[in-house]
Design a protein around this motif. Structure first.
Motif, short mmCIF file in Angstrom:
data_model
loop_
_atom_site.label_atom_id
_atom_site.label_comp_id
_atom_site.label_asym_id
_atom_site.label_seq_id
_atom_site.Cartn_x
_atom_site.Cartn_y
_atom_site.Cartn_z
N ARG A 136 40.70 45.62 32.59
CA ARG A 136 39.26 45.71 32.36
C ARG A 136 38.82 44.67 31.35
N ARG A 137 37.92 43.83 31.78
CA ARG A 137 37.37 42.78 30.92
C ARG A 137 35.88 42.63 31.23
N THR A 138 35.13 42.17 30.27
CA THR A 138 33.74 41.82 30.53
C THR A 138 33.71 40.47 31.24
N VAL A 139 33.07 40.44 32.41
CA VAL A 139 32.96 39.21 33.20
C VAL A 139 31.48 38.88 33.34
N ARG A 140 31.11 37.68 32.96
CA ARG A 140 29.70 37.28 32.98
C ARG A 140 29.40 36.20 34.02
N ASP A 141 30.37 35.93 34.89
CA ASP A 141 30.20 34.93 35.96
C ASP A 141 30.56 35.60 37.28
N PHE A 142 29.57 35.73 38.18
CA PHE A 142 29.76 36.46 39.42
C PHE A 142 29.64 35.54 40.63
N SER A 143 30.33 35.92 41.71
CA SER A 143 30.22 35.20 42.98
C SER A 143 29.07 35.77 43.80
N GLU A 201 35.91 36.15 17.72
CA GLU A 201 34.61 36.82 17.82
C GLU A 201 33.50 35.81 18.08
N HIS A 202 33.56 34.68 17.39
CA HIS A 202 32.53 33.66 17.56
C HIS A 202 32.59 33.04 18.95
N ALA A 203 33.81 32.80 19.48
CA ALA A 203 33.95 32.23 20.81
C ALA A 203 33.35 33.15 21.86
N MET A 204 33.55 34.46 21.70
CA MET A 204 32.98 35.43 22.64
C MET A 204 31.45 35.43 22.55
N PHE A 205 30.93 35.36 21.35
CA PHE A 205 29.49 35.36 21.13
C PHE A 205 28.84 34.12 21.75
N VAL A 206 29.46 32.98 21.55
CA VAL A 206 28.93 31.72 22.08
C VAL A 206 28.92 31.73 23.60
N ASP A 207 29.94 32.32 24.21
CA ASP A 207 29.98 32.41 25.67
C ASP A 207 28.96 33.43 26.18
N ALA A 208 28.83 34.55 25.50
CA ALA A 208 28.02 35.67 26.00
C ALA A 208 26.52 35.42 25.88
N LEU A 209 26.09 34.86 24.78
CA LEU A 209 24.65 34.80 24.50
C LEU A 209 23.85 34.03 25.55
N PRO A 210 24.27 32.85 25.98
CA PRO A 210 23.47 32.13 26.98
C PRO A 210 23.47 32.78 28.36
N LYS A 211 24.40 33.71 28.60
CA LYS A 211 24.54 34.31 29.94
C LYS A 211 23.88 35.67 30.06
N GLN A 212 23.17 36.12 29.03
CA GLN A 212 22.68 37.49 29.02
C GLN A 212 21.77 37.82 30.20
N GLN A 213 20.85 36.94 30.52
CA GLN A 213 19.98 37.19 31.67
C GLN A 213 20.66 36.77 32.96
N LEU A 236 23.10 39.21 34.72
CA LEU A 236 22.47 40.37 35.35
C LEU A 236 21.89 39.99 36.71
N VAL A 237 21.26 38.83 36.77
CA VAL A 237 20.65 38.37 38.01
C VAL A 237 21.71 37.93 39.00
N GLN A 238 22.72 37.22 38.52
CA GLN A 238 23.74 36.63 39.37
C GLN A 238 24.59 37.68 40.07
N SER A 239 24.77 38.83 39.44
CA SER A 239 25.59 39.88 40.04
C SER A 239 24.99 40.40 41.33
N ASP A 240 23.67 40.34 41.45
CA ASP A 240 22.95 40.80 42.62
C ASP A 240 23.06 42.31 42.82
N CYS A 241 23.61 43.01 41.83
CA CYS A 241 23.72 44.48 41.89
C CYS A 241 23.62 45.00 40.46
#
Length: 209
Positions: free
Chosen positions: A10-17, A86-98, A101-106
């Protein structure tokens, strides 16, 4: 899949197909929420499922504005207060917040029945039992999705996001919005942030701290 293997995967994934999640699979995953412990035994959870990128984009429109505000002030400030992982995770996560959600399509919007007092003004610790139960349900969903080979990301609402969502979907006043929950198939090149290594034996105290 072995349960402990599910925990490891289980991992948080912010990039969806673009691959879709079927209604049958989604129902199976959401059913896991009702296996979580609840303080009132009533399992008063409701889920709004939003599909289609245009619909999702409209629903999460406040996220872009709120994230932009944080990006302008938060990234530099965070660098001085977070460790490297922690900082690496924050830098990756912040620009992908919206986008995530849209990219997942669900997009799943979990709601839970809140009683006794406003959520953010609890009378005592036990007043948060409903909130704790809601997050136990979300955790079951995350694990069920992982067991089915799917990916998830969630965003805890900030600012005006919760009230905006409740108004758009027509949620009853006595139900609270838990989080934005994106469920989908991970992109082939999805970025997986490094997990912080924890020595469990260092966190276990016997009899006294």
């Amino acid at each position: 899949m072995d349960f402990y293997r599910v925990l490891e995967k289980r991992r948080t994934v912010r990039d969806f197909s673009d691959e879709k999640v079927s209604d049958e699979m989604l129902e199976k995953i959401l059913a896991a929420a009702f296996k979580a412990p609840t303080n009132d035994h009533l399992r008063q959870f409701e889920f709004v499922v939003v599909r289609g990128r245009e619909r999702i984009a409209r629903l999460v429109s406040p996220v872009a504005e709120n994230t932009c505000r944080i990006q302008q002030t938060g990234l530099e400030a965070a660098a001085g207060t977070m460790d490297e992982d922690e900082h690496a995770m924050f830098v990756d996560a912040l620009p992908k917040q919206q986008r995530m959600l849209v990219q997942s399509d669900c997009l799943v919007l979990p709601f839970f029945r809140q009683k006794d007092c406003p959520l953010c003004r609890p009378a005592n610790q036990s007043s948060l039992n409903y909130f704790a139960s809601a997050w136990a349900a979300v955790e079951n969903i995350l694990l069920a999705a992982t067991a089915e080979g799917l990916a998830c990301a969630f965003r805890i609402p900030v600012g005006n996001e919760s009230e905006y969502v409740k108004r758009i979907v027509g949620a009853p006043d006595d139900y609270e919005f838990t989080c934005f929950l994106a469920i989908g198939h991970a992109a082939p090149d999805a970025h997986i942030c490094k997990q912080k290594e924890i020595r469990v034996e260092d966190r276990i105290h016997h009899d006294i701290w």
